[in-house]
Motif scaffolding. Sequence first.
Motif, mmCIF file in Angstrom:
data_model
loop_
_atom_site.group_PDB
_atom_site.id
_atom_site.type_symbol
_atom_site.label_atom_id
_atom_site.label_comp_id
_atom_site.label_asym_id
_atom_site.label_seq_id
_atom_site.Cartn_x
_atom_site.Cartn_y
_atom_site.Cartn_z
ATOM 1 N N VAL A 133 0.828 -1.206 0.000
ATOM 2 C CA VAL A 133 0.000 0.000 0.000
ATOM 3 C C VAL A 133 0.860 1.253 0.000
ATOM 4 C CG1 VAL A 133 -1.835 1.251 1.215
ATOM 5 C CG2 VAL A 133 -1.754 -1.266 1.318
ATOM 6 N N LEU A 134 0.457 2.221 -0.833
ATOM 7 C CA LEU A 134 1.015 3.573 -0.792
ATOM 8 C C LEU A 134 -0.035 4.481 -0.180
ATOM 9 C CD1 LEU A 134 2.925 5.921 -1.515
ATOM 10 C CD2 LEU A 134 1.953 5.883 -3.833
ATOM 11 N N ALA A 169 7.331 7.924 -5.563
ATOM 12 C CA ALA A 169 7.104 6.769 -4.696
ATOM 13 C C ALA A 169 6.877 5.511 -5.520
ATOM 14 C CB ALA A 169 5.913 7.027 -3.776
ATOM 15 N N LEU A 170 6.144 5.629 -6.621
ATOM 16 C CA LEU A 170 5.885 4.470 -7.472
ATOM 17 C C LEU A 170 7.142 4.010 -8.192
ATOM 18 C CD1 LEU A 170 2.411 5.357 -9.032
ATOM 19 C CD2 LEU A 170 2.907 3.818 -7.128
ATOM 20 N N ASP A 192 7.307 -1.186 -5.348
ATOM 21 C CA ASP A 192 6.230 -1.962 -5.953
ATOM 22 C C ASP A 192 4.972 -1.738 -5.126
ATOM 23 O OD1 ASP A 192 7.780 -3.056 -7.993
ATOM 24 O OD2 ASP A 192 8.470 -4.692 -6.701
ATOM 25 N N VAL A 193 3.907 -1.284 -5.771
ATOM 26 C CA VAL A 193 2.678 -0.912 -5.064
ATOM 27 C C VAL A 193 1.493 -1.637 -5.689
ATOM 28 C CG1 VAL A 193 1.116 1.007 -4.508
ATOM 29 C CG2 VAL A 193 3.605 1.351 -4.446
ATOM 30 N N ASP A 194 0.639 -2.207 -4.838
ATOM 31 C CA ASP A 194 -0.566 -2.889 -5.316
ATOM 32 C C ASP A 194 -1.779 -1.971 -5.330
ATOM 33 O OD1 ASP A 194 0.659 -5.461 -5.600
ATOM 34 O OD2 ASP A 194 0.584 -5.675 -3.417
ATOM 35 N N VAL A 195 -1.804 -1.001 -4.423
ATOM 36 C CA VAL A 195 -2.957 -0.100 -4.331
ATOM 37 C C VAL A 195 -2.525 1.216 -3.690
ATOM 38 C CG1 VAL A 195 -3.650 -1.091 -2.104
ATOM 39 C CG2 VAL A 195 -5.350 0.125 -3.496
ATOM 40 N N ILE A 196 -3.115 2.305 -4.161
ATOM 41 C CA ILE A 196 -2.852 3.624 -3.586
ATOM 42 C C ILE A 196 -4.097 4.075 -2.829
ATOM 43 C CG2 ILE A 196 -2.257 6.037 -4.055
ATOM 44 C CD1 ILE A 196 -1.089 5.084 -6.744
ATOM 45 N N VAL A 197 -3.938 4.386 -1.560
ATOM 46 C CA VAL A 197 -5.023 4.974 -0.767
ATOM 47 C C VAL A 197 -4.778 6.474 -0.767
ATOM 48 C CG1 VAL A 197 -6.169 5.043 1.469
ATOM 49 C CG2 VAL A 197 -5.225 2.883 0.622
ATOM 50 N N MET A 198 -5.648 7.206 -1.446
ATOM 51 C CA MET A 198 -5.374 8.608 -1.794
ATOM 52 C C MET A 198 -6.416 9.566 -1.209
ATOM 53 S SD MET A 198 -3.412 10.377 -4.335
ATOM 54 C CE MET A 198 -3.376 9.418 -5.860
ATOM 55 N N ASP A 199 -5.942 10.488 -0.383
ATOM 56 C CA ASP A 199 -6.803 11.561 0.093
ATOM 57 C C ASP A 199 -7.166 12.470 -1.082
ATOM 58 O OD1 ASP A 199 -8.185 13.249 1.827
ATOM 59 O OD2 ASP A 199 -6.406 14.449 2.270
ATOM 60 N N LEU A 200 -8.368 13.023 -1.084
ATOM 61 C CA LEU A 200 -8.780 13.878 -2.191
ATOM 62 C C LEU A 200 -8.456 15.344 -1.952
ATOM 63 C CD1 LEU A 200 -12.233 12.347 -3.207
ATOM 64 C CD2 LEU A 200 -9.963 11.974 -4.211
ATOM 65 N N ARG A 201 -8.409 15.769 -0.691
ATOM 66 C CA ARG A 201 -8.164 17.173 -0.370
ATOM 67 C C ARG A 201 -6.731 17.354 0.125
ATOM 68 N NH1 ARG A 201 -12.589 21.078 -1.053
ATOM 69 N NH2 ARG A 201 -14.524 19.883 -0.927
ATOM 70 N N MET A 202 -5.863 17.871 -0.755
ATOM 71 C CA MET A 202 -4.481 18.171 -0.374
ATOM 72 C C MET A 202 -4.110 19.534 -0.957
ATOM 73 S SD MET A 202 -2.659 14.400 -0.676
ATOM 74 C CE MET A 202 -3.400 13.956 -2.255
ATOM 75 N N LYS A 203 -3.131 20.198 -0.360
ATOM 76 C CA LYS A 203 -2.883 21.612 -0.655
ATOM 77 C C LYS A 203 -2.339 21.867 -2.047
ATOM 78 C CE LYS A 203 -2.140 22.971 4.160
ATOM 79 N NZ LYS A 203 -1.189 23.531 5.155
#
Length: 221
Positions: free
Chosen positions: A7-8, A45-46, A50-61
């Motif tokens: 996970v990233l 980072a990628l 090696d990454v299987d899934v990215i957990v990504m916040d939607l609100r970043m500066k």
Amino acid sequence: MTDDVRVLLVDDQDLVRSGLRRILRRRAGFLIVAECADGAGVPEALAEHDVDVIVMDLRMKHVDGIEATRRLRATSDHPPVLALTTFDDDDLLSGALRAGAAGFILKDSPAEDLIRAVRTVAMGESWLDPTVTARVLTTYRNAVAPNTSRVEALTSREHDVLQAIGRGLTNAEIAAALFISEVTVKSHIGRIFAKLGLRDRSAAIVYAFDHGIVAPDNPVA
């Protein structure tokens, strides 16, 4: 070699990332391989992990989750993105789907749902938070061109598979329900997408709702 889901984490709040680490622990089958505080750091980072899934916040500066997801979609090969947000905002979540996210989940969801969502998206499938799915799909479909492909083009088995996708079942669950292999499920899905001109599972879920294949009050996992 490890079977852990790699996970990233991408979120601009240290406290949120810390909470995600506590939930997505190695003993639960996850390995946090990298973290970013902004979407701008995702490509680097990628390149390093090696990454299987990215957990990504939607609100970043700086580079928010929607823009970071859109940039990933322009590349030839990238891990699926699970959008994560505290905001119950239909336009925001719909925008994440249009950008190419494989699904979304609210930050106040139970830990068990987050674990299921991350694992499901890592498998190449979709996860739409059931608490807001119906509204978000309405916003999503209003922002994309209508699909005029005809459901009559599907075989009866392809229709069953599309119905199962619309209900939020994973490939493994579809295979078990229809007594077929996961390889066969994947073949059916490929033909469904080709016949109906669908981009991904999110579009397939919208199509299933719009054409009465799944009733609006049916839950989507």
